[in-house]
Each structure stands twice: as C-alpha cells, then as structure tokens.
Design a protein around this motif. Structure first.
Motif, PDB file in Angstrom:
ATOM      1  N   PHE A 152       0.819  -1.206   0.000  1.00 36.23           N
ATOM      2  CA  PHE A 152       0.000   0.000   0.000  1.00 36.23           C
ATOM      3  C   PHE A 152       0.858   1.263   0.000  1.00 36.23           C
ATOM      4  O   PHE A 152       0.428   2.306  -0.520  1.00 36.23           O
ATOM      5  N   ASN A 153       2.054   1.212   0.563  1.00 35.64           N
ATOM      6  CA  ASN A 153       2.943   2.374   0.482  1.00 35.64           C
ATOM      7  C   ASN A 153       3.398   2.607  -0.951  1.00 35.64           C
ATOM      8  O   ASN A 153       3.515   3.755  -1.393  1.00 35.64           O
ATOM      9  N   LEU A 154       3.657   1.526  -1.681  1.00 44.05           N
ATOM     10  CA  LEU A 154       4.023   1.664  -3.091  1.00 44.05           C
ATOM     11  C   LEU A 154       2.869   2.242  -3.902  1.00 44.05           C
ATOM     12  O   LEU A 154       3.063   3.100  -4.775  1.00 44.05           O
ATOM     13  N   LEU A 155       1.642   1.771  -3.610  1.00 47.36           N
ATOM     14  CA  LEU A 155       0.477   2.301  -4.315  1.00 47.36           C
ATOM     15  C   LEU A 155       0.247   3.774  -3.989  1.00 47.36           C
ATOM     16  O   LEU A 155      -0.160   4.565  -4.846  1.00 47.36           O
ATOM     17  N   ALA A 156       0.514   4.157  -2.725  1.00 44.86           N
ATOM     18  CA  ALA A 156       0.284   5.541  -2.307  1.00 44.86           C
ATOM     19  C   ALA A 156       1.265   6.512  -2.943  1.00 44.86           C
ATOM     20  O   ALA A 156       0.990   7.711  -3.041  1.00 44.86           O
ATOM     21  N   ARG A 157       2.413   6.017  -3.409  1.00 52.09           N
ATOM     22  CA  ARG A 157       3.392   6.895  -4.047  1.00 52.09           C
ATOM     23  C   ARG A 157       2.856   7.493  -5.342  1.00 52.09           C
ATOM     24  O   ARG A 157       3.294   8.548  -5.772  1.00 52.09           O
ATOM     25  N   HIS A 158       1.880   6.829  -5.951  1.00 53.73           N
ATOM     26  CA  HIS A 158       1.299   7.313  -7.205  1.00 53.73           C
ATOM     27  C   HIS A 158      -0.004   8.084  -6.958  1.00 53.73           C
ATOM     28  O   HIS A 158      -0.733   8.378  -7.893  1.00 53.73           O
ATOM     29  N   ASP A 159      -0.292   8.369  -5.676  1.00 51.24           N
ATOM     30  CA  ASP A 159      -1.516   9.081  -5.344  1.00 51.24           C
ATOM     31  C   ASP A 159      -1.329  10.578  -5.578  1.00 51.24           C
ATOM     32  O   ASP A 159      -0.270  11.138  -5.299  1.00 51.24           O
ATOM     33  N   THR A 160      -2.367  11.235  -6.062  1.00 52.78           N
ATOM     34  CA  THR A 160      -2.286  12.672  -6.385  1.00 52.78           C
ATOM     35  C   THR A 160      -2.786  13.564  -5.257  1.00 52.78           C
ATOM     36  O   THR A 160      -2.749  14.783  -5.377  1.00 52.78           O
ATOM     37  N   SER A 161      -3.260  12.981  -4.156  1.00 45.33           N
ATOM     38  CA  SER A 161      -3.771  13.786  -3.050  1.00 45.33           C
ATOM     39  C   SER A 161      -2.646  14.590  -2.404  1.00 45.33           C
ATOM     40  O   SER A 161      -1.540  14.108  -2.220  1.00 45.33           O
ATOM     41  N   LYS A 162      -2.940  15.831  -2.045  1.00 44.81           N
ATOM     42  CA  LYS A 162      -1.934  16.732  -1.480  1.00 44.81           C
ATOM     43  C   LYS A 162      -2.101  16.904   0.032  1.00 44.81           C
ATOM     44  O   LYS A 162      -1.442  17.746   0.644  1.00 44.81           O
ATOM     45  N   ALA A 166      -1.922   3.076   3.493  1.00 46.75           N
ATOM     46  CA  ALA A 166      -0.462   3.014   3.567  1.00 46.75           C
ATOM     47  C   ALA A 166       0.049   3.226   4.988  1.00 46.75           C
ATOM     48  O   ALA A 166       1.082   2.660   5.370  1.00 46.75           O
ATOM     49  N   HIS A 167      -0.672   4.012   5.802  1.00 43.01           N
ATOM     50  CA  HIS A 167      -0.139   4.422   7.107  1.00 43.01           C
ATOM     51  C   HIS A 167      -0.920   3.867   8.301  1.00 43.01           C
ATOM     52  O   HIS A 167      -0.732   4.368   9.423  1.00 43.01           O
ATOM     53  N   ARG A 168      -1.730   2.855   8.100  1.00 41.64           N
ATOM     54  CA  ARG A 168      -2.537   2.359   9.220  1.00 41.64           C
ATOM     55  C   ARG A 168      -2.043   1.047   9.812  1.00 41.64           C
ATOM     56  O   ARG A 168      -2.623   0.565  10.792  1.00 41.64           O
ATOM     57  N   PHE A 169      -0.983   0.445   9.255  1.00 41.03           N
ATOM     58  CA  PHE A 169      -0.554  -0.869   9.720  1.00 41.03           C
ATOM     59  C   PHE A 169       0.769  -0.851  10.482  1.00 41.03           C
ATOM     60  O   PHE A 169       1.280  -1.898  10.861  1.00 41.03           O
ATOM     61  N   TYR A 170       1.343   0.330  10.722  1.00 39.63           N
ATOM     62  CA  TYR A 170       2.612   0.380  11.447  1.00 39.63           C
ATOM     63  C   TYR A 170       2.459  -0.167  12.871  1.00 39.63           C
ATOM     64  O   TYR A 170       3.324  -0.904  13.365  1.00 39.63           O
ATOM     65  N   GLY A 171       1.385   0.217  13.531  1.00 39.41           N
ATOM     66  CA  GLY A 171       1.155  -0.253  14.902  1.00 39.41           C
ATOM     67  C   GLY A 171       0.995  -1.764  14.965  1.00 39.41           C
ATOM     68  O   GLY A 171       1.460  -2.407  15.918  1.00 39.41           O
TER      69      GLY A 171
END
Length: 326
Positions: free
Chosen positions: A76-86, A219-224
């Motif tokens: 999901f981090n790889l997928l988020a790299r192509h996200d256009t959200s700012k 992308a950022h919800r599984f660190y915990g």
C-alpha cells in the motif's frame, strides 16, 4: 397530419436517446459495479478467513501475521506513491493516525487469533453485527451527536441477546468447531475486534473528511500492527515458517488483506455506505457456506440459525439508519 410520427407509442426508430436516459444508465452501471466490488470483497475475504483459520491451526500465527502485514504495508505504500492527493499529516491528523494504528492492530490481530480458536462464521457474525451498532454509539461519544434513538438501543439489545446465544452455541459444543481451552479467549477477541473495527471506520471517515485519500490511509494504518507483532513473535520461528509455509503466508495476506481492501475501497467509491453495509451483512452466511470446504469444521444448524438472526438484525439496523438519513 405529419407523416414522420411513429406508428406506436415510445421512442421512434433512429431517434437519439435523451440525455436523461444516458445519465440514468450510467448511474445504474455505477451502482451495479459498486455492488459487484463489494460482493467480490465478501466472497474473497470469506474464503480467505476460512483458509486462514485452517492454516493457523498448524502454523505460528504471529510469525505468519508479521510477514503478511509487512508485505501488505509495503504494497500500500508503493500504491500511495502514485496518489495525487496533497493532504499533509498535521499534528491533529497525526494523532488520528496514531489512534487508528492502535485500533487497527487490535481489530486485525483479534480477528485472526479469534479465527484460530472459534468457528469462522461466528467470528465474522460478531464483526458484522457489532460494527454498525457500535458505530452509532461511537458517533454519539466522539462526534457528540447525543444519545442514540430508541430504535438503535433496541437493535443494540437484540444483538447482545443473539451474541449471547452464539456464545452458548460455542460453549455447549453445538458449534462447528469443538470448544477448547482457549475458545473463550477467542470469543472475547472476536468481540473486541468487532468494536475496534467500528472505531476504525469512524477514524477513517474523519481522515477522509480532512482530505486524505484511501491509499494514503491504507499506507499508514498498519505500522502499529507490525510493531505489536514484533513484540509477540518468536524470532527463531521466522525462517522455518517462511521455508515451510511461504505460499500459505502469501495466500493469507493476499486473500484477507490486500485484495479485499482494494475491492471494498472501489465499492465505496461507486455506491452509498448503506448499500455497502447491506452487501456486507451477507458475510456471515457466505463464510458459513465456505466452511464446507474445511474438513475440520462440522456443519452446525445452530451456527446457521445464529448467522441468520445476526444478519437480519444487522440489515434492520442499516435500514433504520438509511430511513433516518433519508
């Protein structure tokens, strides 16, 4: 009298369809596509959960989950790299992400460990039934919407009674899986996972309202979850587990996390939350049917009845929410 009029009522042959007709068809196609994505989510996740329940009987569950969630997080981090959200992570959003990581860890680990000790159809029933009802109460507390209406209180009491019946099913030996020494622990985890999932949905909605995209949140919800598993895992088991069960670990990650999360995200994009929840309410029955492929689980009429009741209450609760919002 004009000669180019059609001989019978209805659109004339060769007449271009109206704009309203085209728009209606597009809306119908979007609705059908959204329902298809959510239905595929239910099918894939139900099959994956039954498979995971069988696999965890012979595996080191914490090692398998650590490896699966690591792959999921990287994907999901790889997928988020192509996200256009700012949208940026400010202090307030950072706190929301931190809490989201905690409840995500509780809900997912509770789900998978619960599957190890309790019949999958019962675990999924708790997840589906508690989610919408708990969300109502959490909205009242977190978003200060006041005391829930009387209908929601009745639904909550009904779910509590059916949940008690399903606990009795397991404890009395009438479930598809024999009651074991840690079955009560599995049921507690299933209940906690259902409540945590409800809180997860409220937090994800809050992040969406702040401009974050679905890929960013995933992308950022599984660190915990990964940090918690690092504290629970037996490091001497990692290499043997990978060498012996690498395919099963990959199958669990793909079938219960990566593909279902991507499918449900697409479904939510095309249809309203009411429709999504209506389709999700079929999950306990679908999981029950998939259990026929697991020779470890004996078909139980008591579990089937409990699943029917919990699905009926979940659908009723969602319908009440829909009527109220309409």
């Amino acid at each position: 009298m004009p000669q180019n009029r059609c001989a019978r009522p209805g659109p004339c042959e060769g007449r271009a369809p109206s704009r309203g007709h085209g728009k209606g068809r597009r809306l119908t196609n979007r609705f059908a596509l959204g329902v298809l994505f959510v239905a595929l989510y239910v099918l894939v996740s139900a099959a994956g959960e039954v498979y995971a329940a069988a696999y965890f009987q012979r595996a080191d569950a914490f090692v398998a989950l650590l490896l699966s969630f690591t792959v999921v997080c990287l994907t999901f981090n790889l997928l988020a790299r192509h996200d256009t959200s700012k949208a940026g992570v400010g202090n307030r959003s950072l706190l929301v992400f931190a809490v989201l990581n905690v409840v995500t860890a509780i809900s997912w680990i509770g789900l998978f460990i619960g599957l190890k000790y309790v019949e999958p159809a019962i675990v999924v029933a708790f997840m589906v039934a508690l989610g919408p009802t708990a969300t109502v109460w959490l909205n009242a507390v977190i978003r200060r919407q006041g005391v829930p209406p009387a209908s929601d209180i009745v639904v909550s009491a009904s779910i509590a009674m059916i949940a008690s019946y399903m606990i009795w099913i397991s404890a009395s030996g009438n479930a598809g899986v024999e009651w074991g020494a840690r079955s009560s622990f599995g049921i507690v985890l299933a209940i906690v996972a259902g409540l945590s999932l409800a809180l997860t949905n409220v937090l994800v909605k809050l992040l969406f309202d702040r401009g974050f995209s679905g890929r960013q949140v995933l992308a950022h919800r599984f660190y915990g979850t990964i940090i918690l598993l690092l504290g629970l895992v037996d490091y001497s088991s990692i290499v043997p587990e990978i060498s012996q069960h690498w395919f099963a670990i990959a199958a669990v990650g793909v079938s219960t996390m990566i593909v279902p999360l991507l499918l449900i995200q697409q479904g939510i994009r095309y249809v309203e939350p009411f429709t999504v929840n209506m389709v999700l309410s079929t999950a306990p029955i679908i999981t029950f049917l998939f259990q026929y492929f697991d020779s470890r689980i004996v078909p139980s009429s008591h579990t089937f009845l409990g699943n029917i009741l919990i699905t009926a209450v979940a659908v009723s609760n969602i319908y009440l929410q829909y009527r109220r919002s309409a």
